[in-house]
Write a protein that holds these residues in place. Structure first.
Motif, PDB file in Angstrom:
ATOM      1  N   ALA A  30      48.489  51.638  39.903  1.00  0.00           N
ATOM      2  CA  ALA A  30      47.396  50.699  39.676  1.00  0.00           C
ATOM      3  C   ALA A  30      47.855  49.316  39.232  1.00  0.00           C
ATOM      4  N   PRO A  31      48.794  49.192  38.261  1.00  0.00           N
ATOM      5  CA  PRO A  31      49.194  47.857  37.834  1.00  0.00           C
ATOM      6  C   PRO A  31      49.704  46.960  38.956  1.00  0.00           C
ATOM      7  N   ARG A  33      48.793  46.980  42.019  1.00  0.00           N
ATOM      8  CA  ARG A  33      47.629  46.562  42.793  1.00  0.00           C
ATOM      9  C   ARG A  33      46.889  45.457  42.072  1.00  0.00           C
ATOM     10  N   ARG A  34      46.798  45.545  40.765  1.00  0.00           N
ATOM     11  CA  ARG A  34      46.144  44.492  40.012  1.00  0.00           C
ATOM     12  C   ARG A  34      46.934  43.197  40.115  1.00  0.00           C
ATOM     13  N   ALA A  37      46.213  41.697  43.414  1.00  0.00           N
ATOM     14  CA  ALA A  37      44.881  41.097  43.424  1.00  0.00           C
ATOM     15  C   ALA A  37      44.904  39.735  42.739  1.00  0.00           C
ATOM     16  N   GLN A  38      45.624  39.636  41.621  1.00  0.00           N
ATOM     17  CA  GLN A  38      45.731  38.360  40.921  1.00  0.00           C
ATOM     18  C   GLN A  38      46.454  37.329  41.771  1.00  0.00           C
TER      19      GLN A  38
END
Length: 211
Positions: A30-31, A33-34, A37-38
């Protein structure tokens, strides 16, 4: 040991019992992917910042193409054109505000103020172009929410200058904001021609006089 998270009572949590190896791997992934996204968000804002200066209405598909991302990705971050334009302006305001303490850390107060004014010229272009492209109500809201933080940034520069004895003691942040607000009313040609001189005159006007 089972490797599951343990509740204070010593029992395995229900969510842990339901979690399998695949879910754990997804959580660990998940991190990144975040972070992706940023990164996409920053790319979108940079592209929109450049494209908003071009003649005609800003097109979201043009922004997506400039970023090399799909329109679906763009719409997940900014569902409407106004959402994107408003964020471009907020981002510019955030950078302008952050520049004040950074410049004060590297320069004498009056030099920091002059350098900050150079940054204001870039902000004025973005403000003019964004406000021309959004609804009147949106522009009023953006202006109202940015005025206080920008005023605080100006005041921090003036306080440092007054403390150093290089800025006149009666200078107020509101005075500066009223004067620099005219920059956003100039077109690019006039801003390029007059902007540096106007800001230089403003710095001289803020300079403390010697007795």
């Amino acid at each position: 040991m089972s490797g599951y998270p343990i509740q204070p009572s010593g029992h395995v949590s229900a969510s842990a019992r339901r979690s399998g190896p695949g879910e754990k791997e997804a959580q660990l992934a998940a991190p990144p992917r975040r972070a992706d996204a940023q990164l996409n968000r920053e790319r979108i804002l940079r592209a929109a910042r450049e494209l908003v200066r071009e003649p005609g209405e800003l097109k979201l598909n043009a922004v997506a193409k400039a970023c090399g991302i799909g329109q679906g990705t763009l719409y997940r971050h900014f569902p409407t054109r106004e959402d994107l334009l408003a964020e471009v302006y907020r981002h510019e305001v955030d950078e302008l505000i952050a520049a004040a303490p950074e410049l004060l850390a590297r320069h004498e107060p009056l030099d920091a103020l002059a350098a900050w004014f150079d940054r204001v010229a870039a902000y004025a272009r973005i403000k003019r172009d964004v406000f021309a492209a959004v609804e009147a109500g949106t522009s009023r809201d953006l202006a109202a929410h940015s005025l206080g933080p920008i005023g605080d940034a100006v005041e921090s520069l003036l306080i440092a200058g007054r403390a150093a004895g290089t800025v006149r003691p009666d200078a107020e942040a509101r005075d500066v904001i009223v004067l620099i607000s005219w920059l956003s009313r100039l077109d690019d040609t006039e801003l390029d021609a007059r902007g540096p001189r106007l800001l230089s005159i403003l710095v001289d006007g803020l300079r403390a006089t010697r007795d």
